[in-house]
Design a protein around this motif. Structure first.
Motif, PDB file in Angstrom:
ATOM      1  N   VAL A 155       0.843  -1.211   0.000  1.00  0.00           N
ATOM      2  CA  VAL A 155       0.000   0.000   0.000  1.00  0.00           C
ATOM      3  C   VAL A 155       0.869   1.249   0.000  1.00  0.00           C
ATOM      4  O   VAL A 155       0.654   2.189  -0.782  1.00  0.00           O
ATOM      5  CB  VAL A 155      -0.938  -0.015   1.244  1.00  0.00           C
ATOM      6  CG1 VAL A 155      -1.606   1.338   1.448  1.00  0.00           C
ATOM      7  CG2 VAL A 155      -1.979  -1.116   1.095  1.00  0.00           C
ATOM      8  N   VAL A 156       1.874   1.259   0.863  1.00  0.00           N
ATOM      9  CA  VAL A 156       2.745   2.436   0.946  1.00  0.00           C
ATOM     10  C   VAL A 156       3.507   2.615  -0.371  1.00  0.00           C
ATOM     11  O   VAL A 156       3.658   3.737  -0.871  1.00  0.00           O
ATOM     12  CB  VAL A 156       3.703   2.312   2.162  1.00  0.00           C
ATOM     13  CG1 VAL A 156       4.769   3.390   2.146  1.00  0.00           C
ATOM     14  CG2 VAL A 156       2.898   2.373   3.466  1.00  0.00           C
ATOM     15  N   ALA A 157       3.935   1.522  -0.957  1.00  0.00           N
ATOM     16  CA  ALA A 157       4.668   1.600  -2.236  1.00  0.00           C
ATOM     17  C   ALA A 157       3.782   2.189  -3.326  1.00  0.00           C
ATOM     18  O   ALA A 157       4.217   3.044  -4.114  1.00  0.00           O
ATOM     19  CB  ALA A 157       5.154   0.210  -2.647  1.00  0.00           C
ATOM     20  N   GLU A 158       2.516   1.773  -3.365  1.00  0.00           N
ATOM     21  CA  GLU A 158       1.606   2.289  -4.400  1.00  0.00           C
ATOM     22  C   GLU A 158       1.427   3.806  -4.238  1.00  0.00           C
ATOM     23  O   GLU A 158       1.467   4.562  -5.213  1.00  0.00           O
ATOM     24  CB  GLU A 158       0.253   1.558  -4.298  1.00  0.00           C
ATOM     25  CG  GLU A 158      -0.750   1.879  -5.400  1.00  0.00           C
ATOM     26  CD  GLU A 158      -1.578   3.127  -5.156  1.00  0.00           C
ATOM     27  OE1 GLU A 158      -1.927   3.798  -6.138  1.00  0.00           O
ATOM     28  OE2 GLU A 158      -1.854   3.467  -3.983  1.00  0.00           O
ATOM     29  N   GLN A 159       1.252   4.260  -2.976  1.00  0.00           N
ATOM     30  CA  GLN A 159       1.031   5.689  -2.717  1.00  0.00           C
ATOM     31  C   GLN A 159       2.280   6.507  -3.042  1.00  0.00           C
ATOM     32  O   GLN A 159       2.194   7.611  -3.573  1.00  0.00           O
ATOM     33  CB  GLN A 159       0.618   5.885  -1.250  1.00  0.00           C
ATOM     34  CG  GLN A 159      -0.738   5.249  -0.935  1.00  0.00           C
ATOM     35  CD  GLN A 159      -1.048   5.216   0.550  1.00  0.00           C
ATOM     36  OE1 GLN A 159      -0.141   5.289   1.396  1.00  0.00           O
ATOM     37  NE2 GLN A 159      -2.315   5.085   0.899  1.00  0.00           N
ATOM     38  N   LEU A 160       3.420   5.947  -2.711  1.00  0.00           N
ATOM     39  CA  LEU A 160       4.686   6.654  -2.930  1.00  0.00           C
ATOM     40  C   LEU A 160       5.080   6.643  -4.410  1.00  0.00           C
ATOM     41  O   LEU A 160       5.466   7.667  -4.976  1.00  0.00           O
ATOM     42  CB  LEU A 160       5.749   5.939  -2.089  1.00  0.00           C
ATOM     43  CG  LEU A 160       7.064   6.636  -1.797  1.00  0.00           C
ATOM     44  CD1 LEU A 160       6.835   7.973  -1.108  1.00  0.00           C
ATOM     45  CD2 LEU A 160       7.926   5.736  -0.896  1.00  0.00           C
ATOM     46  N   ALA A 207       6.107  12.941 -10.424  1.00  0.00           N
ATOM     47  CA  ALA A 207       6.883  14.161 -10.141  1.00  0.00           C
ATOM     48  C   ALA A 207       8.373  13.954 -10.373  1.00  0.00           C
ATOM     49  O   ALA A 207       9.116  14.917 -10.562  1.00  0.00           O
ATOM     50  CB  ALA A 207       6.639  14.604  -8.693  1.00  0.00           C
ATOM     51  N   GLY A 208       8.820  12.706 -10.342  1.00  0.00           N
ATOM     52  CA  GLY A 208      10.257  12.425 -10.457  1.00  0.00           C
ATOM     53  C   GLY A 208      10.896  12.442  -9.078  1.00  0.00           C
ATOM     54  O   GLY A 208      10.470  13.194  -8.193  1.00  0.00           O
ATOM     55  N   VAL A 209      11.910  11.615  -8.913  1.00  0.00           N
ATOM     56  CA  VAL A 209      12.521  11.504  -7.582  1.00  0.00           C
ATOM     57  C   VAL A 209      13.181  12.810  -7.140  1.00  0.00           C
ATOM     58  O   VAL A 209      13.193  13.141  -5.938  1.00  0.00           O
ATOM     59  CB  VAL A 209      13.518  10.319  -7.519  1.00  0.00           C
ATOM     60  CG1 VAL A 209      14.740  10.565  -8.405  1.00  0.00           C
ATOM     61  CG2 VAL A 209      13.954  10.040  -6.082  1.00  0.00           C
ATOM     62  N   ARG A 249      12.846   2.837  -0.646  1.00  0.00           N
ATOM     63  CA  ARG A 249      12.086   2.920  -1.907  1.00  0.00           C
ATOM     64  C   ARG A 249      12.540   4.153  -2.704  1.00  0.00           C
ATOM     65  O   ARG A 249      12.671   4.110  -3.911  1.00  0.00           O
ATOM     66  CB  ARG A 249      10.592   3.039  -1.570  1.00  0.00           C
ATOM     67  CG  ARG A 249       9.680   2.832  -2.738  1.00  0.00           C
ATOM     68  CD  ARG A 249       9.289   1.388  -2.852  1.00  0.00           C
ATOM     69  NE  ARG A 249       8.512   1.136  -4.047  1.00  0.00           N
ATOM     70  CZ  ARG A 249       8.274  -0.086  -4.499  1.00  0.00           C
ATOM     71  NH1 ARG A 249       8.738  -1.147  -3.864  1.00  0.00           N
ATOM     72  NH2 ARG A 249       7.555  -0.253  -5.581  1.00  0.00           N
ATOM     73  N   VAL A 250      12.748   5.265  -2.017  1.00  0.00           N
ATOM     74  CA  VAL A 250      13.222   6.480  -2.689  1.00  0.00           C
ATOM     75  C   VAL A 250      14.681   6.275  -3.125  1.00  0.00           C
ATOM     76  O   VAL A 250      15.085   6.666  -4.222  1.00  0.00           O
ATOM     77  CB  VAL A 250      13.068   7.716  -1.773  1.00  0.00           C
ATOM     78  CG1 VAL A 250      13.626   8.969  -2.438  1.00  0.00           C
ATOM     79  CG2 VAL A 250      11.596   7.915  -1.404  1.00  0.00           C
ATOM     80  N   VAL A 287      18.931  11.843  -2.637  1.00  0.00           N
ATOM     81  CA  VAL A 287      17.631  12.438  -2.313  1.00  0.00           C
ATOM     82  C   VAL A 287      17.028  11.699  -1.113  1.00  0.00           C
ATOM     83  O   VAL A 287      16.502  12.314  -0.177  1.00  0.00           O
ATOM     84  CB  VAL A 287      16.678  12.385  -3.533  1.00  0.00           C
ATOM     85  CG1 VAL A 287      15.258  12.759  -3.139  1.00  0.00           C
ATOM     86  CG2 VAL A 287      17.177  13.309  -4.633  1.00  0.00           C
ATOM     87  N   ALA A 288      17.135  10.378  -1.113  1.00  0.00           N
ATOM     88  CA  ALA A 288      16.576   9.578  -0.011  1.00  0.00           C
ATOM     89  C   ALA A 288      17.240   9.918   1.314  1.00  0.00           C
ATOM     90  O   ALA A 288      16.571  10.043   2.348  1.00  0.00           O
ATOM     91  CB  ALA A 288      16.749   8.092  -0.315  1.00  0.00           C
TER      92      ALA A 288
END
Ligand code: PEP
Length: 255
Positions: free
Chosen positions: A142-147, A154-156, A193-194, A201-202
């Protein structure tokens, strides 16, 4: 090194008199700090008054939502440019209450995120699973889908001007908080994930925890490696509680 952020989401609470009282207590106690930035997100109708009252203080102001559209025939909506114009620095997008009540899906939230950044606002992107998702072992999916919806749209690189808030929906306003293990796991998952797209960026990304944070549990949560502050609902309406949470964030070891 990531500077913590503590943001108060007042939701649909407040009045002119109550806001003045709360803000005068907060602005008397919260000083500018290298360790923690502080923001409050009042209902939109109070924003001009709150911005005026917080001028020349260390407390920034954010909206609770913005439109994905720039301007036009969108009755009841508020453009990101309007929030920026009246003095907001932040805007919450994708809060679970809006995902549920207004049926905002991840693609829509991604468009709001982009609209917010185009206006010069820092979006606070909320992600988090329902209780049934956690119980079914679907938290990461779920979190992966939202992120991913926002990363894809938008791009990382856009995440160097954004904040993510992990808010397990079952912990919002319920008095339940994620255990340190659950929170640490979810936050590490988000950062990784980022990082799969851009590790720098992560590393710099602030990931807030939200869900029944109070003055007495904040320090424990903020001590966890990937937690960089909190998005605070109920406790942001009480000056002593919110100040206690800000102090806990200021005292955490820099990460
Ligand atoms: C929220 O709504 O973002 C939130 C975290 O609420 P609470 O702190 O009341 O659980």
């Amino acid at each position: 090194m990531r500077k913590a952020l503590v943001a108060g989401n007042w939701k649909m609470n407040g009045s002119l008199a109550a806001n003045r009282e709360l803000l005068s207590a907060l602005s008397g106690a919260i000083r500018g700090s290298d360790a923690v930035a502080v923001a409050v997100c009042p209902p939109a109708v109070y924003l001009p008054e709150v911005v005026a009252q917080l001028q020349a203080t260390a407390i920034a102001v954010g909206g609770q939502d913005c439109s994905d559209e720039k301007a036009g025939a969108f009755t009841g909506e508020i453009a990101a440019d309007m929030l920026r114009e009246i003095g907001c620095q932040y805007v919450i997008v994708g809060h679970s209450e809006r995902r549920a009540r207004q049926r905002e899906d991840s693609a829509w939230v991604a468009r709001k995120f982009i609209a917010a950044q185009s206006a010069g606002l820092v979006p606070i992107l909320c992600v988090g699973e329902q209780l049934e998702d956690r119980e079914a072992g679907r938290t990461e999916a779920v979190v992966a889908e939202q992120l991913d919806a926002v990363l894809d749209a938008a791009g990382v690189d856009a995440f160097d001007r954004a904040v993510v808030a992990y808010e397990p929906v079952w912990a919002i306003g319920t008095g339940l908080t994620a255990s340190p293990e659950q929170a640490a796991e979810a936050h590490a998952f988000i950062r990784n994930r980022v990082a799969e797209r851009n590790s720098q960026v992560a590393e710099a990304l602030r990931i807030l925890y939200g869900g029944s944070v109070k003055a007495d549990n904040a320090a424990g949560l903020f001590a966890l490696p990937d937690i960089d502050g909190g998005l605070i609902g109920g406790a942001s309406l009480d000056a002593d509680s919110f100040i206690g949470i800000v102090n806990a964030a200021a005292a955490r070891v820099h990460k």
